[in-house]
Write a protein that holds these residues in place. Structure first.
Motif, mmCIF file in Angstrom:
data_model
loop_
_atom_site.group_PDB
_atom_site.id
_atom_site.type_symbol
_atom_site.label_atom_id
_atom_site.label_comp_id
_atom_site.label_asym_id
_atom_site.label_seq_id
_atom_site.Cartn_x
_atom_site.Cartn_y
_atom_site.Cartn_z
ATOM 1 N N SER A 22 0.808 -1.289 0.051
ATOM 2 C CA SER A 22 0.040 -0.067 -0.076
ATOM 3 C C SER A 22 0.804 1.258 -0.020
ATOM 4 C CB SER A 22 -0.864 0.054 1.286
ATOM 5 O OG SER A 22 -1.804 -1.016 1.240
ATOM 6 N N LEU A 23 2.087 1.346 0.728
ATOM 7 C CA LEU A 23 2.923 2.438 0.936
ATOM 8 C C LEU A 23 3.599 2.516 -0.645
ATOM 9 C CD1 LEU A 23 4.380 4.560 2.494
ATOM 10 C CD2 LEU A 23 5.985 2.551 2.931
ATOM 11 N N LEU A 24 3.830 1.581 -1.122
ATOM 12 C CA LEU A 24 4.467 1.651 -2.579
ATOM 13 C C LEU A 24 3.602 2.015 -3.490
ATOM 14 C CD1 LEU A 24 6.623 -1.558 -2.823
ATOM 15 C CD2 LEU A 24 7.331 0.720 -2.673
ATOM 16 N N THR A 25 1.919 1.679 -3.372
ATOM 17 C CA THR A 25 1.041 2.189 -4.303
ATOM 18 C C THR A 25 0.645 3.533 -4.216
ATOM 19 O OG1 THR A 25 0.075 -0.043 -4.277
ATOM 20 C CG2 THR A 25 -1.365 1.743 -4.887
ATOM 21 N N ILE A 26 0.549 4.137 -2.778
ATOM 22 C CA ILE A 26 0.356 5.425 -2.653
ATOM 23 C C ILE A 26 1.623 6.448 -2.897
ATOM 24 C CG2 ILE A 26 0.228 7.160 -0.612
ATOM 25 C CD1 ILE A 26 -2.151 5.499 -1.282
ATOM 26 N N LEU A 27 2.802 6.114 -2.791
ATOM 27 C CA LEU A 27 3.822 6.743 -3.510
ATOM 28 C C LEU A 27 4.004 6.902 -4.864
ATOM 29 C CD1 LEU A 27 6.720 5.273 -1.194
ATOM 30 C CD2 LEU A 27 5.841 7.586 -1.145
ATOM 31 N N GLN A 28 3.715 5.835 -5.729
ATOM 32 C CA GLN A 28 3.603 5.813 -7.171
ATOM 33 C C GLN A 28 2.414 6.608 -7.499
ATOM 34 O OE1 GLN A 28 5.475 4.534 -9.534
ATOM 35 N NE2 GLN A 28 6.838 3.801 -7.595
ATOM 36 N N LEU A 29 1.223 6.565 -6.837
ATOM 37 C CA LEU A 29 -0.018 7.443 -7.155
ATOM 38 C C LEU A 29 0.286 8.854 -7.092
ATOM 39 C CD1 LEU A 29 -2.871 7.151 -8.093
ATOM 40 C CD2 LEU A 29 -3.440 7.217 -5.489
ATOM 41 N N VAL A 30 1.082 9.366 -6.100
ATOM 42 C CA VAL A 30 1.245 10.789 -5.766
ATOM 43 C C VAL A 30 2.297 11.302 -6.659
ATOM 44 C CG1 VAL A 30 2.141 12.266 -3.992
ATOM 45 C CG2 VAL A 30 0.352 10.437 -3.406
ATOM 46 N N ARG A 31 3.378 10.248 -6.843
ATOM 47 C CA ARG A 31 4.534 11.024 -7.611
ATOM 48 C C ARG A 31 4.107 10.786 -9.071
ATOM 49 N NH1 ARG A 31 9.477 12.068 -8.324
ATOM 50 N NH2 ARG A 31 11.053 10.758 -9.580
ATOM 51 N N PHE A 32 3.689 9.722 -9.448
ATOM 52 C CA PHE A 32 3.317 9.786 -11.143
ATOM 53 C C PHE A 32 1.881 10.171 -11.326
ATOM 54 C CE2 PHE A 32 7.020 7.069 -10.251
ATOM 55 C CZ PHE A 32 8.010 7.764 -10.901
ATOM 56 N N ALA A 41 -7.521 12.946 -3.479
ATOM 57 C CA ALA A 41 -8.859 12.236 -3.002
ATOM 58 C C ALA A 41 -8.858 10.930 -2.924
ATOM 59 C CB ALA A 41 -9.918 12.984 -3.791
ATOM 60 N N SER A 42 -8.264 10.238 -4.296
ATOM 61 C CA SER A 42 -8.440 8.906 -4.233
ATOM 62 C C SER A 42 -7.410 8.242 -3.523
ATOM 63 C CB SER A 42 -7.957 8.451 -5.710
ATOM 64 O OG SER A 42 -6.870 8.724 -6.059
ATOM 65 N N SER A 43 -6.232 8.852 -3.125
ATOM 66 C CA SER A 43 -5.271 8.417 -2.365
ATOM 67 C C SER A 43 -5.799 8.369 -0.825
ATOM 68 C CB SER A 43 -3.933 9.265 -2.406
ATOM 69 O OG SER A 43 -3.332 9.082 -3.437
ATOM 70 N N PHE A 44 -6.712 9.614 -0.414
ATOM 71 C CA PHE A 44 -7.237 9.810 0.935
ATOM 72 C C PHE A 44 -8.035 8.716 1.143
ATOM 73 C CE2 PHE A 44 -10.602 11.360 3.745
ATOM 74 C CZ PHE A 44 -9.894 11.449 4.925
ATOM 75 N N ALA A 48 -8.247 5.760 4.093
ATOM 76 C CA ALA A 48 -9.274 5.742 4.955
ATOM 77 C C ALA A 48 -10.020 4.308 4.957
ATOM 78 C CB ALA A 48 -10.459 6.817 4.560
ATOM 79 N N VAL A 49 -10.162 3.919 3.625
ATOM 80 C CA VAL A 49 -10.968 2.424 3.696
ATOM 81 C C VAL A 49 -9.966 1.290 4.497
ATOM 82 C CG1 VAL A 49 -11.791 0.569 2.157
ATOM 83 C CG2 VAL A 49 -12.446 2.952 1.660
ATOM 84 N N CYS A 50 -8.547 1.493 4.100
ATOM 85 C CA CYS A 50 -7.568 0.502 4.517
ATOM 86 C C CYS A 50 -7.473 0.746 6.188
ATOM 87 C CB CYS A 50 -6.348 0.769 3.918
ATOM 88 S SG CYS A 50 -6.208 0.481 2.437
ATOM 89 N N VAL A 51 -7.559 1.855 6.562
ATOM 90 C CA VAL A 51 -7.668 2.196 8.137
ATOM 91 C C VAL A 51 -8.849 1.710 8.685
ATOM 92 C CG1 VAL A 51 -7.604 3.954 9.914
ATOM 93 C CG2 VAL A 51 -5.969 3.910 7.733
ATOM 94 N N VAL A 52 -10.113 2.030 8.200
ATOM 95 C CA VAL A 52 -11.342 1.519 8.808
ATOM 96 C C VAL A 52 -11.287 0.080 8.692
ATOM 97 C CG1 VAL A 52 -13.849 1.519 8.304
ATOM 98 C CG2 VAL A 52 -12.489 3.515 8.232
ATOM 99 N N ALA A 53 -10.798 -0.619 7.656
ATOM 100 C CA ALA A 53 -10.912 -2.255 7.751
ATOM 101 C C ALA A 53 -9.896 -2.806 8.829
ATOM 102 C CB ALA A 53 -10.582 -2.860 6.349
ATOM 103 N N ILE A 54 -8.617 -2.275 8.779
ATOM 104 C CA ILE A 54 -7.843 -2.777 9.666
ATOM 105 C C ILE A 54 -8.214 -2.521 11.254
ATOM 106 C CG2 ILE A 54 -5.491 -2.267 10.600
ATOM 107 C CD1 ILE A 54 -4.790 -2.175 7.480
ATOM 108 N N LEU A 55 -8.674 -1.348 11.490
ATOM 109 C CA LEU A 55 -9.165 -1.182 12.906
ATOM 110 C C LEU A 55 -10.276 -1.801 13.335
ATOM 111 C CD1 LEU A 55 -8.619 2.981 13.156
ATOM 112 C CD2 LEU A 55 -7.231 0.981 14.103
ATOM 113 N N GLY A 56 -11.159 -2.102 12.403
ATOM 114 C CA GLY A 56 -12.471 -2.730 12.371
ATOM 115 C C GLY A 56 -11.990 -4.474 12.986
ATOM 116 N N SER A 57 -11.002 -4.722 12.201
ATOM 117 C CA SER A 57 -10.783 -6.104 12.452
ATOM 118 C C SER A 57 -9.624 -6.236 13.601
ATOM 119 C CB SER A 57 -9.852 -6.756 11.143
ATOM 120 O OG SER A 57 -8.753 -6.059 10.954
ATOM 121 N N THR A 58 -9.034 -5.158 13.985
ATOM 122 C CA THR A 58 -8.157 -5.256 15.201
ATOM 123 C C THR A 58 -9.359 -5.032 16.453
ATOM 124 O OG1 THR A 58 -6.469 -4.035 14.178
ATOM 125 C CG2 THR A 58 -6.283 -3.888 16.588
#
Length: 87
Positions: A22-32, A41-44, A48-58
C-alpha cells in the motif's frame, strides 16, 4: 489441534505485506499521478478504507481468546481411511 495465535501471526505477516504494498502504491500514485485534486482524493479514500478495515478487524480480534485451539478435521480422521463395504 492448531492454536489460534498461529492464525493471528499469519494475519500480522499478511498485514505487514499489505502495508508495504500500500505504501508503494500511494507513493507511485502521488509521484506519477496526474497533479490534481482527484489524485489526492483517491489516495485519501484508499487510506481511509484501509484504516477502517484494519481498525475494525483489530477491534474484533481484541475480543478473541487466542489461547484456544482449532481442530480442523474434527473427528474426520477415521472417515478418511478407505473402507470398502462388501457387495
Amino acid at each position: 489441534m492448531i492454536p489460534l495465535y498461529y492464525f493471528l501471526a499469519t494475519w500480522a505477516v499478511f498485514m505487514f505485506l499489505f502495508a508495504l504494498m500500500s505504501l508503494l502504491t500511494i507513493l507511485q500514485l502521488v509521484r506519477f499521478g496526474l497533479a490534481g485534486m482527484g489524485t489526492y482524493a483517491s489516495s485519501f479514500l484508499f487510506i481511509a478504507v484501509c484504516v477502517v478495515a484494519i481498525l475494525g478487524s483489530t477491534v474484533y480480534f481484541a475480543s478473541v481468546d487466542w489461547t484456544q485451539s482449532v481442530n480442523l478435521f474434527g473427528g474426520l480422521s477415521n472417515s478418511l481411511i478407505f473402507n470398502p463395504t462388501p457387495l
